[in-house]
Design a protein around this motif. Structure first.
Motif, PDB file in Angstrom:
ATOM      1  N   CYS A  42      50.975  -1.797 109.382  1.00 59.72           N
ATOM      2  CA  CYS A  42      52.322  -1.345 109.042  1.00 59.72           C
ATOM      3  C   CYS A  42      53.351  -2.364 109.532  1.00 59.72           C
ATOM      4  O   CYS A  42      53.157  -3.022 110.547  1.00 59.72           O
ATOM      5  CB  CYS A  42      52.600   0.023 109.675  1.00 59.72           C
ATOM      6  SG  CYS A  42      54.209   0.721 109.184  1.00 59.72           S
ATOM      7  N   ASP A  44      56.011  -1.701 110.885  1.00 56.58           N
ATOM      8  CA  ASP A  44      56.680  -1.127 112.058  1.00 56.58           C
ATOM      9  C   ASP A  44      56.719  -2.134 113.218  1.00 56.58           C
ATOM     10  O   ASP A  44      55.683  -2.696 113.584  1.00 56.58           O
ATOM     11  CB  ASP A  44      55.921   0.147 112.481  1.00 56.58           C
ATOM     12  CG  ASP A  44      56.714   0.967 113.483  1.00 56.58           C
ATOM     13  OD1 ASP A  44      57.043   0.431 114.565  1.00 56.58           O
ATOM     14  OD2 ASP A  44      57.010   2.137 113.190  1.00 56.58           O
ATOM     15  N   ALA A  67      53.740   1.276 105.891  1.00 58.73           N
ATOM     16  CA  ALA A  67      52.660   2.271 105.903  1.00 58.73           C
ATOM     17  C   ALA A  67      51.283   1.699 105.587  1.00 58.73           C
ATOM     18  O   ALA A  67      50.401   2.424 105.131  1.00 58.73           O
ATOM     19  CB  ALA A  67      52.976   3.462 104.994  1.00 58.73           C
ATOM     20  N   HIS A  98      49.301   3.819 112.245  1.00 57.41           N
ATOM     21  CA  HIS A  98      49.747   4.262 113.570  1.00 57.41           C
ATOM     22  C   HIS A  98      50.314   5.665 113.482  1.00 57.41           C
ATOM     23  O   HIS A  98      50.892   6.051 112.462  1.00 57.41           O
ATOM     24  CB  HIS A  98      50.783   3.293 114.145  1.00 57.41           C
ATOM     25  CG  HIS A  98      52.065   3.215 113.364  1.00 57.41           C
ATOM     26  ND1 HIS A  98      53.218   3.857 113.743  1.00 57.41           N
ATOM     27  CD2 HIS A  98      52.377   2.601 112.189  1.00 57.41           C
ATOM     28  CE1 HIS A  98      54.181   3.617 112.870  1.00 57.41           C
ATOM     29  NE2 HIS A  98      53.694   2.866 111.906  1.00 57.41           N
ATOM     30  N   CYS A 101      54.164   7.193 112.039  1.00 56.62           N
ATOM     31  CA  CYS A 101      54.572   6.254 110.979  1.00 56.62           C
ATOM     32  C   CYS A 101      55.679   6.880 110.125  1.00 56.62           C
ATOM     33  O   CYS A 101      55.478   7.928 109.503  1.00 56.62           O
ATOM     34  CB  CYS A 101      53.385   5.880 110.103  1.00 56.62           C
ATOM     35  SG  CYS A 101      53.794   4.641 108.843  1.00 56.62           S
ATOM     36  N   GLY A 102      56.832   6.220 110.104  1.00 61.22           N
ATOM     37  CA  GLY A 102      57.972   6.733 109.349  1.00 61.22           C
ATOM     38  C   GLY A 102      57.713   6.771 107.855  1.00 61.22           C
ATOM     39  O   GLY A 102      58.211   7.652 107.151  1.00 61.22           O
TER      40      GLY A 102
HETATM   41 CO    CO Z   1      54.432   2.793 109.987  1.00 64.30          CO
END
Ligand code: CO
Length: 223
Positions: A42, A44, A67, A98, A101-102
């Motif tokens: 991801c 992130d 993602a 993870h 995860c948004g």
């Molecule tokens: Co994520």
């Protein structure tokens, strides 16, 4: 230096430290990279591939997107995979998601963010495939956590189904696919038991990995 001088200063310190520890470090890397791993993770900022695995520059080839998706028409991800498999000859492909995860949360909550909703649609396809399991979970927080795991497993399935991986296996190239998930809370990696070494075992391994997730969550709910 007008912009972001602190980053250039930090870089200079890092470069000096690396060369102090190993004067030939950069010269060796400049001549050749031979990473054993391809990381599909991801974007992130809290999940940096090298740091959390303790790998140095040159040791992991990295592709990151929102993602950690492997979308079959994504020329970017396919090109990274092609180079990693056919040229670098990596021995392992790690799909790493993870918790928290948004992108996964946004996909569960439905369209709201604009352009990225089209990207997250791929997670919703995976969500729909596991709708019964997800609906059996007690609350949205648990569903989010479980979906972060399911998404990784589904992306490993997608990686395994590419012509790139299928062709590598057909010609006898050693290549193992893995699905991992990372905890933002404790910095620990967990193996989702998707280790795949050949095409024929694909369905069995993925089904078993999904069942392991399901039984873990549903058993917790019963106790
Ligand atoms: Co994520």
């Amino acid at each position: 230096m007008r912009y972001l001088p602190e980053l250039f200063a930090a870089n200079a310190r890092w470069s000096d430290d690396m060369r102090a520890a190993d004067p030939d470090f950069f010269a060796g890397l400049a001549a050749l990279q031979s990473p054993a791993y391809l990381w599909i993770g991801c974007s992130d900022s809290r999940v940096p591939a090298n740091q959390i695995t303790g790998l140095r520059p040159g040791e992991v080839f990295v592709h990151r997107n929102v993602a950690n998706l492997m979308v079959h028409t994504d020329l970017n991800c396919l090109s990274v995979m092609h180079y990693a498999i056919d040229v670098l000859k990596v021995q392992h492909i790690i799909v790493c998601g993870h918790y928290g995860c948004g992108g996964v949360r946004a996909a569960l909550e439905g369209p709201a963010l604009g352009l990225i909703d089209n990207w997250l649609r791929h997670i919703q396809d995976a969500r729909d495939r596991h709708r019964d399991f997800l609906n059996a979970l007690p609350d949205d927080a648990t569903r989010w956590r479980a979906m972060c795991e399911i998404n990784v497993i589904e992306q490993v399935r997608n990686v395994a189904r590419t012509t790139l991986v299928a062709d590598a296996w057909k010609r006898g190239q050693a290549l193992v696919l893995h699905g991992w998930i990372y905890g933002l809370q404790d910095g620990r990696l967990h193996d989702l038991q998707t280790a795949l070494k050949s095409g024929p075992e694909l369905d069995l391994v993925i089904d078993q990995a999904v069942q392991a997730v399901q039984s873990r969550y549903l058993n917790v709910q019963e106790t």
